[in-house]
Design a protein around this motif. Structure first.
Motif, PDB file in Angstrom:
ATOM      1  N   UNK A 101       3.757   6.273  -0.585  1.00 34.11           N
ATOM      2  CA  UNK A 101       4.154   7.336   0.353  1.00 34.11           C
ATOM      3  C   UNK A 101       5.670   7.486   0.344  1.00 34.11           C
ATOM      4  N   UNK A 102       6.359   6.331   0.176  1.00 36.72           N
ATOM      5  CA  UNK A 102       7.822   6.328   0.254  1.00 36.72           C
ATOM      6  C   UNK A 102       8.369   5.460  -0.869  1.00 36.72           C
ATOM      7  N   UNK A 103       9.292   6.031  -1.622  1.00 36.17           N
ATOM      8  CA  UNK A 103       9.978   5.261  -2.664  1.00 36.17           C
ATOM      9  C   UNK A 103      11.394   4.970  -2.198  1.00 36.17           C
ATOM     10  N   UNK A 104      11.751   3.686  -2.182  1.00 39.79           N
ATOM     11  CA  UNK A 104      13.106   3.266  -1.849  1.00 39.79           C
ATOM     12  C   UNK A 104      13.752   2.794  -3.138  1.00 39.79           C
ATOM     13  N   UNK A 105      14.822   3.440  -3.548  1.00 30.98           N
ATOM     14  CA  UNK A 105      15.385   3.129  -4.867  1.00 30.98           C
ATOM     15  C   UNK A 105      16.883   2.905  -4.757  1.00 30.98           C
ATOM     16  N   UNK A 106      17.322   1.744  -5.253  1.00 29.61           N
ATOM     17  CA  UNK A 106      18.724   1.348  -5.167  1.00 29.61           C
ATOM     18  C   UNK A 106      19.367   1.565  -6.531  1.00 29.61           C
ATOM     19  N   UNK A 107      20.132   2.615  -6.688  1.00 30.24           N
ATOM     20  CA  UNK A 107      20.807   2.948  -7.953  1.00 30.24           C
ATOM     21  C   UNK A 107      19.853   2.935  -9.146  1.00 30.24           C
ATOM     22  N   UNK A 159       0.809  -1.228   0.000  1.00 28.91           N
ATOM     23  CA  UNK A 159       0.000   0.000   0.000  1.00 28.91           C
ATOM     24  C   UNK A 159       0.837   1.270   0.000  1.00 28.91           C
ATOM     25  N   UNK A 160       1.982   1.250   0.683  1.00 28.84           N
ATOM     26  CA  UNK A 160       2.628   2.535   0.944  1.00 28.84           C
ATOM     27  C   UNK A 160       4.068   2.654   0.463  1.00 28.84           C
ATOM     28  N   UNK A 161       4.672   1.534   0.059  1.00 27.64           N
ATOM     29  CA  UNK A 161       6.070   1.607  -0.370  1.00 27.64           C
ATOM     30  C   UNK A 161       6.225   1.276  -1.842  1.00 27.64           C
ATOM     31  N   UNK A 162       7.189   1.926  -2.482  1.00 27.70           N
ATOM     32  CA  UNK A 162       7.648   1.513  -3.798  1.00 27.70           C
ATOM     33  C   UNK A 162       9.113   1.160  -3.657  1.00 27.70           C
ATOM     34  N   UNK A 163       9.550   0.104  -4.338  1.00 29.89           N
ATOM     35  CA  UNK A 163      10.933  -0.333  -4.182  1.00 29.89           C
ATOM     36  C   UNK A 163      11.528  -0.602  -5.553  1.00 29.89           C
TER      37      UNK A 163
END
Ligand SMILES: Nc1ncnc2c1ncn2[C@@H]1O[C@H](COP(=O)(O)OP(=O)(O)OP(=O)(O)O)[C@@H](O)[C@H]1O
Length: 221
Positions: A157-163, A79-83
């Motif tokens: 709500x929060x995007x966590x992006x690795x490179x 629901x709230x994170x993008x990775x």
């Protein structure tokens, strides 16, 4: 919207990091830099509940996450994170459009709404016309854009992006950074981005460097 207090992580006896504390506001873009192997990817995984921490506390939108069970973490991610993972994790048996729409499928959205939003994301990531292809028929940079479209499709709500710009030419990388900017301006998505790329770090509101004993401000060692 995100707060980390004194997170610590070990792999067995080997310490990775400790005393990692951080506050991230809605719509804020934070770049996380640091030497190879210092634990940046591990930290992103910990924030998403994909890797347990050994000490410390986390909050998202005021809710403490330490008490979540697996189902709770899965719901929070849905629901709230993008990775955006370093290795993309695009599903090979699904088309590009199906991959991008998957988070909306999982949230039970109607097919026509999914189609419209997927078309919007294909256009925004410069993948128009490629929706029916399978991932094996894409280049590395195109796959990366599929991963980014999928991470943003549900307006997290929060995007966590690795490179996320690692394999992209400068023009496409700039376009992806524009997309992240649009997400934070329009949806208030907070962005926590791990990068070695100067161009990506230069677009951030703040740059923090991960050291074994915590986070410190700054782009340089
Ligand atoms: N499953 C594991 N078991 C033991 N050690 C691990 C495991 N996974 C990662 N590590 C170690 O943990 C440390 C942190 O790895 P991580 O991938 O988080 O670093 P990073 O800062 O993201 O590196 P890079 O910039 O090279 O991607 C590394 O020293 C790595 O070798």
């Amino acid at each position: 919207m995100l707060e980390l207090q004194q997170l610590a992580k070990r792999h067995g006896e080997v310490p990775v990091f400790r005393e990692v504390s951080l506050r991230l506001e809605a719509g804020e873009f934070l770049a996380l830099v640091g030497d190879s192997g210092v634990g940046k990817s591990t930290l992103l995984h910990a924030v998403a509940g994909l890797e347990p921490v050994d000490a410390g506390r986390l909050w998202l939108d005021g809710e403490e996450l330490g008490g979540l069970d697996e189902a709770g973490w899965a719901r929070l991610r849905r629901e709230r994170l993008g990775f955006v993972f370093q290795a993309f994790h695009v599903l090979p048996q699904l088309t590009v459009a199906e991959n991008i729409g998957l988070p909306l499928e999982l949230l039970g959205q109607a097919a026509d709404r999914i189609r419209a939003r997927v078309a919007e994301m294909l256009e925004a990531t410069g993948l128009d016309g490629l929706g029916e292809r399978l991932p094996a028929q894409l280049s590395g940079g195109q796959l990366q854009r599929v991963a980014i479209a999928r991470a943003l499709v549900h307006r997290p709500r929060l995007l966590l992006a690795d490179e996320p710009t690692g394999n992209l030419d400068p023009g496409t990388a700039a376009r992806i950074l524009d997309l992240l900017d649009a997400a934070r301006r329009r949806e208030g998505t907070a962005v926590l981005l791990v990068t070695h790329a100067e161009a990506a770090a230069a677009r951030a509101d703040r740059v923090l460097r991960l050291h074994p004993d915590g986070l410190r401000p700054g782009r340089d060692g």
